[in-house]
Each structure stands twice: as C-alpha cells, then as structure tokens.
Write a protein that holds these residues in place. Structure first.
Motif: not given
Length: 749
Positions: A159-167
């Motif tokens: 998910n995430g995309g430009c808003w957040d990144k899975a780490t």
C-alpha cells in the motif's frame, strides 16, 4: 396502556458522504466513536484530495484498509488493506487506465451504503459485495462471493505509495487455516509507525500464498518478508465469507488479545447493531429540535465527524507504544493518538470537554505522558510519532483548558509544570522569540504565524497559572503573550513580518500568501491580524481605539476574496472577503464583534456561515474537516456559542440556529431555548439563565456543566442585551482588561 415513545435513532440523521467532495477529505467506512480501527475503502489516487483514501469523484477501490485519517491535509496510514478477489490478479496498487495492473476494482457507488458503524459496496470487477463493521480495535468484513474455485481474500501490506513507505512487513506462519497474523512497519508522516494484526476467517482456507509486489508465483518467497498474502477459498453462489481483523500498536499477541476480548463470535449483524448503538449513544448527547430536516442532517453529521478522533492507541490490557518508540505497560488509563491540535484546540477539544468529559482525563494524561517521552507536549501526534506539523504550541492550549475548566483525573501541578517546560522549549523558533521578544522574520520561516500562536498559547498558560494560584507564572506568561504586538504596523493596520533590527519586511502585500514560504502559515495578513483572541484589549490598543478596530474588522468581509502570491495555499478557502472559514486561524474572528460590543454583527456573520458554507452534500464543507474542527465549529456555533478565547473557560454568544437543544452534561441536562427564532429573528434580544435575567455575553463552562436552562429571546432588532460598560457584570471572572476596554468607549445600541 399507552406505550412509551420509542427512542429516536440519531444515526439516521448522519450522512457520512458530507465532506467527501471538494476538499473535505473525510473518512468513509465503519468505525465506532474514538476507535483505533477505521476500516473503509482506499482508492488508487494518492493526491491531496485523497488524504482519507476516498473522494466522491472516484470509484476505484484497491482494498479496505483498517486505519484512515479524516479531514487532514496530509495523508498517511491505510494500514492492513484487505481485498476480496476472484481469479488471477497482479499484486500491486494498480493504475486506473489499466484494469489488470493491480487488485483494484471499480465500486458501484449507486449501490453503496454508508452509515455510522457500517459500510457496504459492490466490487464490479469481481461480482463481490463487501460489507464492513467494527468494534474499537477490530474490523469485521463480510464478503458475498459468486460461485468460484478461485475466490480469495488478499492481505496487502505494501500500500502506502506516495504517502508512506512500508519498511518492514511480514506474516507469521501458522498451520491453522482459519488464521493469519503479521505486521507492517512504515515511514511517512508518522516517521516510525508499527501496526500488528491478527485475522480470522469464518471458514478454513484451502491454501495461503505469500508474495511480493507484482508476483503471481510464491515459490521462492519467504513468508517472513512478504508484502502480500492470498488466502484462497472455494465458494458457492452467494456464499458469505467473514474476516475478522484485529489491530495492535504493540504486538501480534496484543492483537490476538484484542480480538478475543472484543469480537469472539461471528455475528456480523449484531456487531453492526452494536456499532450503531455506540454511535447513537454519543450522538444523543445533543438533542436538537428544528423543522429544518436539512439542518438536522448537517448537525448530526458534523457531530459524528467530531468523534472519529482522537482515537484509541492501546490494547485492551492498556499497553501502548510511546513517543519514545518503546512499549509501555498499562498506565491505568486509555491512551489516545491522532492529535491534530493546531486545528482542534479551537473548537473540537472544547466541545469534548462538554460532551465527553469522562474521556478528558485520559486524553490529558496521554498528552502528559507524550511530554515525558519526547520532552514537550504534542503538536500533531500520530501513532506514537511527533510530526511537528503546523505552528505554535497547541498542546499547551488543550492542557491549560482542562486546568481552567477544573477537569479532574490528572495531576494538575504536573500538568502545569509540563506546560511551563513546553513553553520554555527553544525549538521551532521559540528560542528566537525568547531572545528577541518576537521571532525575527529573516531568521525563521512563517515567523508571524509561529509567534502569534506561541503568544496565544502563553495566554492560555497564564489562565492556567491563575486557576492554580501561581501569580508569578501568570504575570510572566501574560506579559509574554503580548509578543504578537511587535508585528502590528499602525501604518497599514496589519500584522506583518519584522526583522531583528525591527524593520518591516518589504515589499508587503496583505493579500499575498505563498504556501509555507512566507511570514504566515496557510494564510495572509488579512487573516492573521486577528489572531489574538486571548488579548482583545491589547489588539484594540494596537489599532488605537475600538472604533478603528471595528472599522478594520468590517473591511475584512468586504474586500476582494482574491488571494495573491505564488504557490498559494489551497487551505485558504471558504472566503467571505478575506475571512477564510475553510482554515482554522479565522474561526474565532466572527465572535470578536460580540467581544467588542456589536453582537448583531456576530449574529449576521455566524448565520451566514452556518447556512451558506455548510451543506448536506458531498461538497458540503468549505475546507478540510481537519479531524473534527470544521464540524465542531458548526456544532458549537449552531448552539449559539463559541469558546473564542483559548482556555478562557467561557463560551461567547452568537446566534442559536435551533429552537431547542438539550445537552447531556454531568449535572443532568443543559437546555438551550431560542424563542421566536427564524432567519429574520436572528439577533438576541434578552437572555435568561435558570429563569433569571442574564446580562453577560457569554456563559461559563461551570454553569453549562451544572445543567439548567439558557433561554434566548430572539428578534429582528440589532441590539446589545448585555452590560459591557458595567464592570460589575464581570466581577466574578477574569476580564479586567476587557472592563477597561469597554469603559474606554460608549457602546452604541
């Protein structure tokens, strides 16, 4: 025998679609009041108007995420996204111009159902109808499938995309084909967010595959690091598969315990009914009487929006993840998050002190613990992370307000020490302010906005000090709360940037605003000049007289609504002249007229905003919902009052919209009656409190919470019903400066 009348279900008046168009950014889906889980659809777009994951203009669905923001101007969350599918799919978010590019489907919005605690929509691509409901920490899904040997439920941790990144993501392996568990760590607006989950299925899966983005073959994919999991089923036509997903900010074990405690069974309809009851119990705290059904719909939707956040941020055993990133054991209270304080200190938090006083001790203790863990009170706190979004020290205002109002359940001395510690913290420009007496504009971006918000917070700190009998602290913070006066230019009549040599920033254009790159924050000189509700007498002194201030204030509403500059802030919206109701710095301004002895002007403008800038339509808000603030302004103002002074402990009168209101308060019921009320009769003529003539232009929080009756006689005559030029009218309150202000000039009318 006559049967008692059935209790009204107030959830039927709520339309969650209000605010889903325009720039409202509201959450759509299923949750319960102040719950950890907000489970609802998330769409493909990740631009500004999709901060909540949903917009009225778009019908794509990538899945149903269990966390969402509501009304913010920045996106994040969308954690643990679940999507029912049929057949082979690509494990990615996808692009709308390519139907095979991801798991996504169009939703049939003509058959969408959304109401408090329940959401349903058909997914066109798969022929699946999705239904959602929730408890505080668990999302419950019911998917009605077509006949298929390739039906599946996909868990998306990318998910995430430009808003957040899975780490860091992964799934815990289990031999149990009815359960799956995992975690999602990410960085975004919340720099270090951790979410854990446990999910159960109402029937055993025939297989589970673990995949990376874009893959269709899991043969080489270690389960521990997967971003997707596909849970396969065989389904008959119309078969319903239920999925329970419990969240925890602490651990998988915490999520498992949350699931066992809150949703051990599989009765979807009973869970949805319980969610509806939870909402109805909260909404029924305010009962309004009006013949205008549209206004009733707007009101209860607004009230609903004020209860999405702050949201719970602890497991059922009380454990939570702190601002220091560590797991803390049960402190003996609930912990909360999603503190959009720059917005909500103005109306949403004061409204909570009235309608949800039982939650306030835990909310204030949460803020104090955040201060212990990060060194200062929160600014904009999200899932254990300080975002430092927006300006000033809004956490001070919220804590000071609780002290002034006498809210119990927390250590008041510790609370004030935390206020003091935060107010003396040199970060975010405050050190410059303490060195120079104000923030020089060449040394710090958005200097005017930061300083004026700091000054306002200092005013709140002074009120808290007074309430605790700390005279020296009260004097110190009162004097420091006047720092904003350094920015007033008597030649132009505006607050404007000033450098360290006390020279004005030039060139100057009061209509100009460059987003996050000038002396103001999401505003211009027209809007920020009035941001001193804690020191109205001092603001009058800046202008030289009350008459000159009123003349300037009048012009705010009549000048051009054009905002000039380069990249102007989209938040400057809902304009009447240069009054910008779509953003928070303007929200107290209409009540300055009552504070200055012209209550008819407040009535005129409050009624105009209530009836023209709030609508029962998707584009029904004039700006971002801002986590309840935009709606809280409507709720309080429609009741006829507003807490204009931060931590002032009183609500200034405007123009009540409804004929009768009953508010549940600790003392019983507080009733507001507006006699002869109409669009023409919008001006207060006389006021009675508990049957006695009342000659103040405000009511104190303590009187409101005792219960009783506030009665307004409304009429068409513009008049002053109170006694602003009689000091004895205020003898039991704080307004010494206001007494001098009102005595300085005769009040007309």
């Amino acid at each position: 025998c006559t049967q008692p009348a059935a209790e009204e279900n107030y959830t039927r008046h709520v339309d969650p679609k209000i605010g889903t168009g325009g720039h409202g950014h509201v959450f759509v889906g299923a949750n319960v009041p102040f719950g950890l889980v907000q489970v609802g659809p998330t769409s493909i777009p990740q631009t500004w108007d999709w901060c909540s994951g949903y917009h009225a203009s778009d019908s794509t669905v990538i899945g149903f995420s269990h966390t969402h923001l509501s009304g913010t101007g920045i996106g994040d969350l969308f954690d643990i996204t679940v999507m029912p599918v049929v057949g082979e799919v690509t494990y990615a978010r996808g692009e709308e111009n390519d139907p095979a590019s991801g798991l996504w489907s169009y939703a049939d919005r003509t058959r969408e159902i959304t109401k408090p605690g329940y959401y349903s929509v058909p997914l066109v691509r798969y022929g699946i109808t999705a239904e959602l409901t929730a408890t505080e920490r668990v999302g419950l899904h019911r998917y009605t499938f077509p006949a298929s040997d390739a039906a599946a439920v996909v868990f998306d941790l990318e998910n995430g995309g430009c808003w957040d990144k899975a780490t860091d993501t992964g799934f815990r392996f289990s031999d149990d084909s009815t359960r799956i568990a995992g975690w999602r760590c990410s960085t975004g607006w919340a720099k270090n967010q951790e979410v854990y989950f446990v999910a159960e299925f109402s029937k055993p899966a025939k297989g589970i595959s673990y995949l990376q983005p874009g893959e269709i073959d899991d043969s080489k994919m270690p389960r521990i690091a997967a971003r997707y999991a596909r849970v396969d089923f065989d389904t008959a036509e119309g078969e319903q598969v239920l999925v329970k997903v419990a969240l925890s900010p602490v651990s998988i074990e915490g999520a498992k315990a949350n699931l066992a405690a809150e949703l051990p069974g599989w009765d979807f309809d009973a869970t949805a009914a319980a969610a509806d009851k939870a909402w109805n119990d909260e909404l029924s705290k305010v009962k309004i009487e009006t013949e205008d059904e549209t206004s009733k719909r707007i009101f209860y939707t607004a009230l609903y929006h004020t209860m999405v956040a702050p949201s719970l941020f602890c497991d059922v055993n009380g454990d939570y993840r702190g601002a220091d990133g560590k797991v803390h054991e049960n402190p003996g209270r609930d912990t909360y998050t999603t503190f959009s304080l720059w917005d909500t200190y103005r109306a949403a938090m004061p409204l909570m002190t009235v309608l949800h006083p039982e939650r306030m001790p835990d909310i204030i203790q949460t803020m104090l613990h955040i201060a212990d863990e990060q060194g200062r009170l929160p600014v904009w706190h999200l899932w254990g992370n300080e975002t430092d979004c927006m300006v000033g020290n809004p956490g001070i205002v919220a804590v000071a307000d609780a002290i002034v109002k006498g809210i119990g359940g927390f250590d008041r001395e510790k609370a004030f020490e935390t206020i003091r510690k935060t107010a003396m913290n040199p970060d975010r420009g405050n050190g410059l302010r303490m060195e120079y007496g104000y923030i020089p504009c060449e040394m710090f971006n958005e200097a005017v906005a930061y300083d004026m918000e700091y000054a306002l917070a200092d005013g709140a700190a002074a009120r808290a000090a007074e309430a605790l009998g700390k005279a020296e602290d009260a004097k110190y913070f009162e004097e420091r709360s006047h720092s904003y006066r350094n920015y007033f230019d008597p030649q132009t009549g505006f607050m404007r940037g000033r450098d360290s040599k006390k020279g004005w920033r030039t060139p100057f254009n009061a209509f100009a605003s460059t987003h996050r790159a000038d002396d103001y924050c999401e505003g211009n000189a027209w809007q920020y000049t009035w941001l001193a509700p804690h020191d109205v007498a001092g603001l009058v002194g800046c202008f030289g007289s009350r008459a000159r201030m009123l003349e300037k204030l009048d012009s705010l509403f009549t000048v051009s609504s054009v905002v000039e500059g380069g990249e102007t802030s989209p938040d400057i919206s809902g304009l009447i002249g240069q009054y910008a109701h779509g953003n928070e710095p303007s929200h107290h301004i209409l009540y300055l007229y009552t504070m200055l002895g012209q209550p008819w002007e407040t009535a005129d403008k409050v009624r105009e905003v209530l009836t023209t800038l709030y609508h029962a339509a998707p584009d029904g808000l004039s700006g971002n919902e801002d986590v309840g603030q935009m709606s809280a302004w409507y709720v309080l103002s429609s009741l006829g009052m507003y807490e204009a002074e931060p931590a002032g402990g009183r609500y200034w009168f405007g123009s009540p919209l409804f004929d009768r209101v009953e508010i549940t308060v600790p003392g019983g019921t507080f009733t507001i009656v507006a006699e002869n009320n109409s669009a023409a009769n919008k001006y207060i003529q006389r006021v009675w409190l508990n049957g006695q003539p009342y000659t103040k232009p405000w009511i104190g929080h303590a009187d409101l919470m005792k219960g009783g009756e506030l009665r307004f006689e409304m009429g068409a005559e513009e008049k002053v019903w109170y006694c602003p030029d009689e000091p004895e009218a205020y003898a039991d309150q704080r307004p010494a400066e206001e007494q001098r202000l009102f005595k300085s000039e005769a009040v007309e009318g």
